[in-house]
Design a protein around this motif. Structure first.
Motif, short mmCIF file in Angstrom:
data_model
loop_
_atom_site.label_atom_id
_atom_site.label_comp_id
_atom_site.label_asym_id
_atom_site.label_seq_id
_atom_site.Cartn_x
_atom_site.Cartn_y
_atom_site.Cartn_z
N ALA A 230 -8.65 -9.83 9.81
CA ALA A 230 -8.05 -9.49 8.52
C ALA A 230 -8.63 -8.18 7.99
CB ALA A 230 -8.25 -10.62 7.52
N VAL A 231 -9.91 -7.96 8.17
CA VAL A 231 -10.54 -6.72 7.73
C VAL A 231 -10.00 -5.56 8.56
CG1 VAL A 231 -12.72 -5.46 7.56
CG2 VAL A 231 -12.58 -7.84 6.80
N ALA A 232 -9.91 -5.74 9.87
CA ALA A 232 -9.41 -4.68 10.75
C ALA A 232 -7.95 -4.35 10.45
CB ALA A 232 -9.57 -5.10 12.21
N LEU A 233 -7.15 -5.36 10.07
CA LEU A 233 -5.74 -5.14 9.78
C LEU A 233 -5.50 -4.62 8.36
CD1 LEU A 233 -4.12 -8.34 11.35
CD2 LEU A 233 -4.21 -6.04 12.33
N GLY A 234 -6.51 -4.65 7.52
CA GLY A 234 -6.35 -4.19 6.14
C GLY A 234 -5.86 -5.26 5.20
N ILE A 235 -5.85 -6.51 5.65
CA ILE A 235 -5.44 -7.63 4.79
C ILE A 235 -6.55 -7.94 3.79
CG2 ILE A 235 -4.86 -10.09 4.78
CD1 ILE A 235 -3.57 -9.62 7.56
N ALA A 236 -7.78 -7.67 4.19
CA ALA A 236 -8.95 -7.87 3.33
C ALA A 236 -9.84 -6.64 3.45
CB ALA A 236 -9.72 -9.11 3.75
N TYR A 237 -10.60 -6.38 2.40
CA TYR A 237 -11.51 -5.24 2.39
C TYR A 237 -12.90 -5.69 2.04
CZ TYR A 237 -7.60 -2.10 2.81
OH TYR A 237 -6.49 -1.45 3.28
N ILE A 238 -13.87 -5.14 2.77
CA ILE A 238 -15.27 -5.32 2.43
C ILE A 238 -15.93 -3.95 2.51
CG2 ILE A 238 -15.42 -7.74 3.11
CD1 ILE A 238 -16.69 -6.88 5.70
N GLU B 53 -2.95 -5.13 -13.16
CA GLU B 53 -1.89 -4.21 -13.58
C GLU B 53 -0.69 -4.21 -12.62
OE1 GLU B 53 -5.20 -2.61 -12.99
OE2 GLU B 53 -5.65 -3.59 -14.88
N CYS B 54 -0.92 -4.41 -11.34
CA CYS B 54 0.19 -4.26 -10.39
C CYS B 54 0.62 -5.57 -9.72
CB CYS B 54 -0.18 -3.22 -9.33
SG CYS B 54 -1.58 -3.68 -8.33
N ARG B 55 -0.03 -6.68 -10.00
CA ARG B 55 0.29 -7.93 -9.32
C ARG B 55 1.76 -8.34 -9.50
NH1 ARG B 55 -0.72 -13.76 -10.36
NH2 ARG B 55 0.40 -13.29 -12.27
N ASN B 56 2.29 -8.29 -10.72
CA ASN B 56 3.67 -8.70 -10.95
C ASN B 56 4.67 -7.76 -10.26
OD1 ASN B 56 2.80 -10.90 -12.40
ND2 ASN B 56 3.03 -9.90 -14.39
N LYS C 66 0.83 -1.21 0.00
CA LYS C 66 0.00 0.00 0.00
C LYS C 66 0.87 1.26 0.00
CE LYS C 66 -3.75 2.26 2.50
NZ LYS C 66 -4.65 2.17 3.66
N GLN C 67 1.93 1.24 0.79
CA GLN C 67 2.81 2.40 0.88
C GLN C 67 3.57 2.64 -0.43
OE1 GLN C 67 5.98 2.11 3.80
NE2 GLN C 67 5.64 4.24 4.37
N VAL C 68 4.09 1.59 -1.03
CA VAL C 68 4.91 1.73 -2.25
C VAL C 68 4.07 1.95 -3.49
CG1 VAL C 68 6.55 0.52 -3.75
CG2 VAL C 68 6.83 0.42 -1.27
N PHE C 69 3.00 1.17 -3.64
CA PHE C 69 2.22 1.20 -4.88
C PHE C 69 0.88 1.94 -4.75
CE2 PHE C 69 4.85 -2.64 -5.13
CZ PHE C 69 5.55 -2.36 -6.29
#
Length: 167
Positions: A92-100, A128-131, A72-75
């Motif tokens: 995971a939602v609270a930590l930002g690992i997953a979003y709903i 676009e950014c996965r790789n 998140k910080q870099v891209f």
């Protein structure tokens, strides 16, 4: 003999510290999402932290959070909303690992014992950014590999597949 005893003591302390850090960061994340102390989600997080601690996954969860935060910080990108194996986890939602979109629609919480048996869990990012994310993870010391042609990041007990979402 004393060295071995001290090493075990240090490992136990590190595990306890990871659990408390996970608990604190999850509660902080819930507050950032607008959930007040003592509501249902805070109780769910406490219960989930206890399960995670029992399965010795606290350090893995913190490392996954670190990976997602670094990306998140870099891209400037976050995991794809409403997709992935972590979307039913309040932690995971609270930590930002997953979003709903709405945390009140989280559904039935996942079973961590099933998650650890599954071992390969998926976090989705845009195509676009996965790789670039995988290249960044390699360059920053994360243990990466591939599984059936899909890039994974290995942690001590969990492997995270970094998959792409297509528009």
């Amino acid at each position: 003999m004393t060295k071995k005893k001290n090493q075990k003591k240090a490992e136990a302390h590190a595990k306890k510290s990871a659990v408390e850090t996970l608990r604190f960061q999850a509660h902080w994340g819930l507050k950032q999402l607008g959930n007040e102390d003592g509501n249902l989600f805070h109780k769910l997080v406490d219960t989930e932290v206890d399960f995670i601690a029992e399965l010795e996954l606290a350090q893995d969860m913190l490392a996954i959070k670190s990976l997602v935060d670094g990306v998140k910080q870099v891209f400037g990108v976050t995991p794809t909303s409403e997709k992935g194996d972590f979307v039913k986890s309040p932690i995971a939602v609270a930590l930002g690992i997953a979003y709903i979109e709405d945390i009140n629609n989280i559904g039935l919480p996942l079973t961590w014992s099933e998650m650890i048996e599954q071992k390969l869990l998926t976090v989705y990012y845009s195509e676009e950014c996965r790789n670039q994310i995988i290249d960044w993870a390699k360059a920053n010391g994360y243990n990466t590999s591939t599984y059936l042609g899909r890039p994974i990041v290995k942690f001590s007990k969990l492997y995270i597949i970094i998959d792409r979402t297509r528009a």
